[in-house]
Design a protein around this motif. Structure first.
Motif, PDB file in Angstrom:
ATOM      1  N   THR A 274      -9.255  -1.049 -14.601  1.00  0.00           N
ATOM      2  CA  THR A 274     -10.190  -1.709 -13.683  1.00  0.00           C
ATOM      3  C   THR A 274     -11.558  -1.840 -14.342  1.00  0.00           C
ATOM      4  O   THR A 274     -12.203  -2.894 -14.248  1.00  0.00           O
ATOM      5  N   ALA A 275     -11.989  -0.803 -15.037  1.00  0.00           N
ATOM      6  CA  ALA A 275     -13.272  -0.859 -15.750  1.00  0.00           C
ATOM      7  C   ALA A 275     -13.232  -1.918 -16.843  1.00  0.00           C
ATOM      8  O   ALA A 275     -14.207  -2.669 -17.035  1.00  0.00           O
ATOM      9  N   ILE A 276     -12.116  -2.029 -17.543  1.00  0.00           N
ATOM     10  CA  ILE A 276     -11.972  -3.056 -18.585  1.00  0.00           C
ATOM     11  C   ILE A 276     -12.055  -4.444 -17.957  1.00  0.00           C
ATOM     12  O   ILE A 276     -12.725  -5.339 -18.479  1.00  0.00           O
ATOM     13  N   LEU A 277     -11.379  -4.630 -16.820  1.00  0.00           N
ATOM     14  CA  LEU A 277     -11.413  -5.918 -16.128  1.00  0.00           C
ATOM     15  C   LEU A 277     -12.833  -6.252 -15.666  1.00  0.00           C
ATOM     16  O   LEU A 277     -13.298  -7.380 -15.830  1.00  0.00           O
ATOM     17  N   LEU A 278     -13.521  -5.290 -15.086  1.00  0.00           N
ATOM     18  CA  LEU A 278     -14.902  -5.518 -14.657  1.00  0.00           C
ATOM     19  C   LEU A 278     -15.779  -5.903 -15.846  1.00  0.00           C
ATOM     20  O   LEU A 278     -16.657  -6.765 -15.735  1.00  0.00           O
ATOM     21  N   ASN A 279     -15.539  -5.285 -16.987  1.00  0.00           N
ATOM     22  CA  ASN A 279     -16.290  -5.632 -18.192  1.00  0.00           C
ATOM     23  C   ASN A 279     -15.995  -7.067 -18.628  1.00  0.00           C
ATOM     24  O   ASN A 279     -16.896  -7.795 -19.048  1.00  0.00           O
TER      25      ASN A 279
ATOM     26  N   LYS B 186       0.819  -1.221   0.000  1.00  0.00           N
ATOM     27  CA  LYS B 186       0.000   0.000   0.000  1.00  0.00           C
ATOM     28  C   LYS B 186       0.852   1.271   0.000  1.00  0.00           C
ATOM     29  O   LYS B 186       0.566   2.218  -0.728  1.00  0.00           O
ATOM     30  N   ASN B 187       1.887   1.301   0.842  1.00  0.00           N
ATOM     31  CA  ASN B 187       2.731   2.501   0.931  1.00  0.00           C
ATOM     32  C   ASN B 187       3.442   2.784  -0.380  1.00  0.00           C
ATOM     33  O   ASN B 187       3.466   3.921  -0.858  1.00  0.00           O
ATOM     34  N   LYS B 188       4.013   1.739  -0.977  1.00  0.00           N
ATOM     35  CA  LYS B 188       4.717   1.903  -2.253  1.00  0.00           C
ATOM     36  C   LYS B 188       3.728   2.304  -3.356  1.00  0.00           C
ATOM     37  O   LYS B 188       4.054   3.100  -4.231  1.00  0.00           O
ATOM     38  N   ALA B 189       2.522   1.737  -3.328  1.00  0.00           N
ATOM     39  CA  ALA B 189       1.514   2.084  -4.336  1.00  0.00           C
ATOM     40  C   ALA B 189       1.155   3.567  -4.247  1.00  0.00           C
ATOM     41  O   ALA B 189       1.041   4.252  -5.267  1.00  0.00           O
ATOM     42  N   ALA B 190       1.007   4.071  -3.027  1.00  0.00           N
ATOM     43  CA  ALA B 190       0.705   5.504  -2.836  1.00  0.00           C
ATOM     44  C   ALA B 190       1.854   6.370  -3.359  1.00  0.00           C
ATOM     45  O   ALA B 190       1.623   7.388  -4.023  1.00  0.00           O
ATOM     46  N   GLU B 191       3.082   5.945  -3.091  1.00  0.00           N
ATOM     47  CA  GLU B 191       4.253   6.667  -3.595  1.00  0.00           C
ATOM     48  C   GLU B 191       4.277   6.652  -5.123  1.00  0.00           C
ATOM     49  O   GLU B 191       4.606   7.663  -5.755  1.00  0.00           O
ATOM     50  N   LEU B 192       3.937   5.503  -5.703  1.00  0.00           N
ATOM     51  CA  LEU B 192       3.931   5.360  -7.156  1.00  0.00           C
ATOM     52  C   LEU B 192       2.901   6.291  -7.796  1.00  0.00           C
ATOM     53  O   LEU B 192       3.189   6.964  -8.784  1.00  0.00           O
ATOM     54  N   TYR B 193       1.717   6.368  -7.225  1.00  0.00           N
ATOM     55  CA  TYR B 193       0.684   7.273  -7.747  1.00  0.00           C
ATOM     56  C   TYR B 193       1.124   8.729  -7.631  1.00  0.00           C
ATOM     57  O   TYR B 193       0.781   9.555  -8.480  1.00  0.00           O
ATOM     58  N   SER B 194       1.885   9.054  -6.602  1.00  0.00           N
ATOM     59  CA  SER B 194       2.414  10.419  -6.466  1.00  0.00           C
ATOM     60  C   SER B 194       3.497  10.688  -7.507  1.00  0.00           C
ATOM     61  O   SER B 194       3.584  11.786  -8.055  1.00  0.00           O
ATOM     62  N   ALA B 195       4.313   9.683  -7.758  1.00  0.00           N
ATOM     63  CA  ALA B 195       5.420   9.836  -8.710  1.00  0.00           C
ATOM     64  C   ALA B 195       4.925   9.924 -10.156  1.00  0.00           C
ATOM     65  O   ALA B 195       5.510  10.629 -10.977  1.00  0.00           O
ATOM     66  N   ILE B 196       3.838   9.186 -10.463  1.00  0.00           N
ATOM     67  CA  ILE B 196       3.269   9.181 -11.819  1.00  0.00           C
ATOM     68  C   ILE B 196       1.766   9.435 -11.682  1.00  0.00           C
ATOM     69  O   ILE B 196       0.957   8.490 -11.705  1.00  0.00           O
ATOM     70  N   PRO B 197       1.359  10.687 -11.519  1.00  0.00           N
ATOM     71  CA  PRO B 197      -0.047  11.000 -11.240  1.00  0.00           C
ATOM     72  C   PRO B 197      -1.049  10.464 -12.277  1.00  0.00           C
ATOM     73  O   PRO B 197      -2.150  10.047 -11.922  1.00  0.00           O
TER      74      PRO B 197
ATOM     75  N   LEU C 296      -1.077   7.761 -13.705  1.00  0.00           N
ATOM     76  CA  LEU C 296      -1.240   6.322 -13.542  1.00  0.00           C
ATOM     77  C   LEU C 296      -2.587   5.966 -12.917  1.00  0.00           C
ATOM     78  O   LEU C 296      -3.230   4.997 -13.328  1.00  0.00           O
ATOM     79  N   LYS C 297      -3.035   6.731 -11.947  1.00  0.00           N
ATOM     80  CA  LYS C 297      -4.306   6.447 -11.268  1.00  0.00           C
ATOM     81  C   LYS C 297      -5.465   6.452 -12.258  1.00  0.00           C
ATOM     82  O   LYS C 297      -6.305   5.548 -12.250  1.00  0.00           O
TER      83      LYS C 297
END
Length: 192
Positions: A131-136, A110-121, A123-124
């Protein structure tokens, strides 16, 4: 590169991210080797990691009302594990995720994922779309189970999984199709 492999699996333009961003993405993940039949998560546990299948194959399954293992999804290389549902929501998993073959998996907490989203905005936003494609895909699987006979669905699996299908035990394929291994054997005899 992990990000490129993921984008390729979901037919997303590989130029969505720069090569620097792709390299940065990879740095946040830890590579692990996982032996065949290893559980990544068991029903009732809360997932601590998000897993990306670099090489290998996972199956998602539950014990059904008859007390039998019921496979309902396969996570192939180039995709994230469905245990990401538990990871994202931080809720107990309603199912098991287990390797079918020896696998190379990348994981992030979780911590690394939050850092990753901050580093590459950006990406979210892209991950929300994935996620929508997967749900489909999951919705289409449910529709296909109603729409197609087990034989027709098996033929669709052959197209989707290709040679990877050879690594999935027949009992798991039969379970996924909602039929007995004997019925799958009869289908395979007719097809091949």
């Amino acid at each position: 590169m992990l990000l490129e492999k993921l984008l390729e699996e979901f037919d997303v333009d590989p130029n969505t991210f720069s090569s620097e961003e792709s390299k940065l993405f990879d740095q946040y993940f830890e590579q692990i080797s996982v032996r065949k039949n290893t559980f990544l998560i068991k029903e009732g546990e809360t997932e601590k990691y998000s897993y990306f299948v670099f090489e290998g194959l996972l199956r998602c399954w539950i014990i059904n009302h008859k007390g039998d293992e019921q496979t309902f999804w396969f996570c192939k290389k180039g995709t994230f594990s469905l245990s990401n549902i538990s990871f994202t929501l931080q809720e107990k998993s309603a199912f098991n995720v287990q390797t079918i073959v020896d696998s190379v998996i990348y994981r992030i907490d979780k911590n690394k994922a939050a850092e990753l989203y901050s580093a590459i905005p950006r990406l979210k936003t892209v991950f929300d779309d994935l996620t929508a494609i997967l749900l489909n895909k999951i919705l289409n699987r449910n529709i296909d189970l109603i729409k197609y006979s087990p034989e027709q669905y098996y033929l669709r699996m052959i197209d989707e999984y290709g040679v990877t299908l050879n690594y999935i035990p027949l009992k798991d394929i039969a379970s996924y199709l909602g039929i007995t291994p004997q019925a799958l054997s009869r289908i395979r005899k007719r097809i091949f």
